[in-house]
Structure formats: structure tokens, C-alpha cells
Design an enzyme around this catalytic site. Sequence first.
Site, short mmCIF file in Angstrom:
data_model
loop_
_atom_site.label_atom_id
_atom_site.label_comp_id
_atom_site.label_asym_id
_atom_site.label_seq_id
_atom_site.Cartn_x
_atom_site.Cartn_y
_atom_site.Cartn_z
N ASP A 87 -11.51 2.68 3.84
CA ASP A 87 -11.91 1.27 3.77
C ASP A 87 -13.43 1.13 3.68
O ASP A 87 -13.94 0.06 3.36
CB ASP A 87 -11.41 0.53 5.03
CG ASP A 87 -10.28 -0.43 4.73
OD1 ASP A 87 -10.06 -0.74 3.54
OD2 ASP A 87 -9.61 -0.87 5.68
N LYS A 111 0.84 -1.20 0.00
CA LYS A 111 0.00 0.00 0.00
C LYS A 111 0.88 1.24 0.00
O LYS A 111 0.64 2.19 -0.75
CB LYS A 111 -0.93 0.00 1.22
CG LYS A 111 -2.12 -0.95 1.06
CD LYS A 111 -2.85 -1.19 2.36
CE LYS A 111 -3.91 -2.28 2.15
NZ LYS A 111 -4.48 -2.81 3.39
N GLN A 155 -5.15 -1.41 9.53
CA GLN A 155 -5.04 -2.76 8.98
C GLN A 155 -5.68 -3.78 9.92
O GLN A 155 -5.36 -3.82 11.11
CB GLN A 155 -3.54 -3.08 8.75
CG GLN A 155 -3.29 -4.40 8.07
CD GLN A 155 -3.76 -4.44 6.62
OE1 GLN A 155 -3.56 -3.49 5.87
NE2 GLN A 155 -4.41 -5.53 6.23
#
Length: 296
Positions: free
Chosen positions: A121, A54, A98
Site C-alpha cells: 500500500d 482483491k 484493509q
Amino acid sequence: MAATLIDGKAFAAWVRADVAAHVARLREVHGLVPGLAVVLVGQDPASQVYVRNKGVQTTEAGMASFEHKLPVDTPEADLLALVARLNADPAVHGILVQLPLPKHIDTDLVINAIDPAKDVDGFHISNVGLLGTGQKAMVPCTPLGCLMMLRDHLGSLSGLNAVVVGRSNIVGKPMAQLLLGDSCTVTIAHSRTRDLAEVCARADILVAAVGRPEMITGDMVKPGATVIDVGINRIERDGRARLVGDVDFASAAAVAGAITPVPGGVGPMTIACLLANTLTACCRANGLPEPDGLTA
Ligand code: NDP
């Protein structure tokens, strides 16, 4: 193989290039640099790889990348304090924590502490509600990537029968909402579905997000259907480690009209859509028009 291959790797490269072009314009015209903060708690090897990828792709797109690596025993309160600081930081437009988090941390509490406008997200309860009511939301990256590939391949999805196998909050449910938003007739199947084969065989669009290697076989696929395989399963075959999807590629590709491979299908689209979401968040935060084709 009769089916057309939907090349997620190539499509993701195109999305990343499109994002990079928008980012360059934002910098040139408005002096803005979209910023993505990624928070990793602990040293889960798979998560470390994701976070590294990422970071690299964020920088390659011309965005600012902020990595926060915290020890596995970080107290929940410290993580919440970091999220609060990132919420308040004007250089940060997207925040990603995460998952999975260590067991002593309440995942829902942390996700819902993220400013919904920075929740790239799309897991914050506000974004879930906005998506469910057809309003402008931050959309979870994997289903957004699937939707982009479907639109690119099929054009209008209106009126098509879509079956999503899997009802998780991160893939199955948002995928179904997005397909509904594009006027598909949507069925969600799960582990209690009776006669899964019959349900799948009605699908013009079949999305598999189950986590069971090759469980969707060609006899379950409607001839000519578009098959999107979200599954990522590590198996051993012929003494070798392999990555396979939830769809038995060989038998499904003989029947389907188009299909995504694993690897090289949905997987690469997920990070590309994370970059797209960060760009979208930056545009929204600054009252600028959103980039065309990179949102739901
Ligand atoms: P979850 O385990 O959270 O959900 C799996 C779903 O599959 C559940 O809804 C479950 O039903 C359903 N299911 C399980 N067994 C069956 C069965 N025999 N028949 C029908 N449905 C069944 O998984 P995720 O949604 O998180 O992930 C799904 C897959 O996608 C995994 O392989 C994962 O690795 C992959 N993935 C890939 C990503 C990418 O970037 N390409 C990103 C995220 C996930 P029930 O609810 O009834 O238990």
C-alpha cells in the site's frame, strides 16, 4: 464532449494482463509465486467487497492470495502478532491491512509494523520518506495508477503545471510527490486554498482527490488540460443511487483535452497497481529486475 476519454477500465485490464504475464514467467523460470496477504478486521461492508475483489484479481493474475479475516474486537496485540508472522513468511511478498481499522487499534502502529519491503500500500513511514526523497519506494496504489495513466496519455510530463486538489496521505501528497518526480511544477490545493478556481485553471494536469461530488466544474479547467478524477462519491439523483467523481464530468469534458470518467477511470487502476506492487515486491525480494512500466 471535446475531451478524449481516458479509459481506466481498459488500461487496468492491460496492467493486470501484463502483471499476469510477468508472474507466469517468474513461475516458469524461477519457480517463484508472488503472494499477497490481505488482512480485514471487522465486517465493514465496503471493505468486504474490496477484499473479495482483491482476492479474485490476485488469483486471476496467477499469484497466491492469503486472506485473514479477524473479528471486530481483535486486540491490537493479536493483529500485530499476525503482521509479524506475515513479515516472516517467505511465501508472502505483499501485506495489505484493509483500512479503516476499528477505533481501538492504532492504525499508524499497525501500518508501521509491516515490513516496508512488503508494504504494497506504500503507507509505511519508510516508504513515505523514500518517495519524498526520490528513492526507490513502494508507492501507494491509487496515485501510482494515476501516474501510469498520465504517462500513457501524455508521454513525458516534464515541465507541465500540475495541480493536485487534496492533501491526504494516501492520495494527494503521494500524487504530488510522483508528479514532482516526473519534473512537473506542482501545486497542492486544499480546503484553505484561496481562489481554487484560479489555481486549477493554471493546470495542464489537474488531479482531483477531494471527496466532494462534482465540485470541480468546467470553468475551473484550462482548455486542453488532462483531468484525473480520483473522487468516488455516492449520491442520489432523480431518485437513483449514482457514483460520481469530484469533477463535474459534463462541463469539464467540454473544456479538457482528456479526462477520466467515474466510474471506470482511476478506480479500476487501484487494484491493478496493488497487483503490480506485489509483483515488484517479489522481484525485489529475490534480487530480480523489476518489471518495466509497472513502477514509478
Ligand atoms: P480525504 O478526506 O482524506 O482528503 C480530502 C482532501 O480534500 C483534504 O486534503 C481536504 O483539505 C481537501 N478538501 C476538502 N474540501 C475541499 C474544498 N472545498 N476545496 C479544496 N480542497 C478540499 O480524502 P482522500 O484523499 O482519502 O480521498 C479523496 C477522494 O478520492 C474520495 O472521494 C475518495 O473516495 C476517493 N478515493 C478513490 C480511490 C480510488 O481507488 N479511486 C482511492 C482513495 C480515495 P484539508 O486537508 O484542508 O481538509
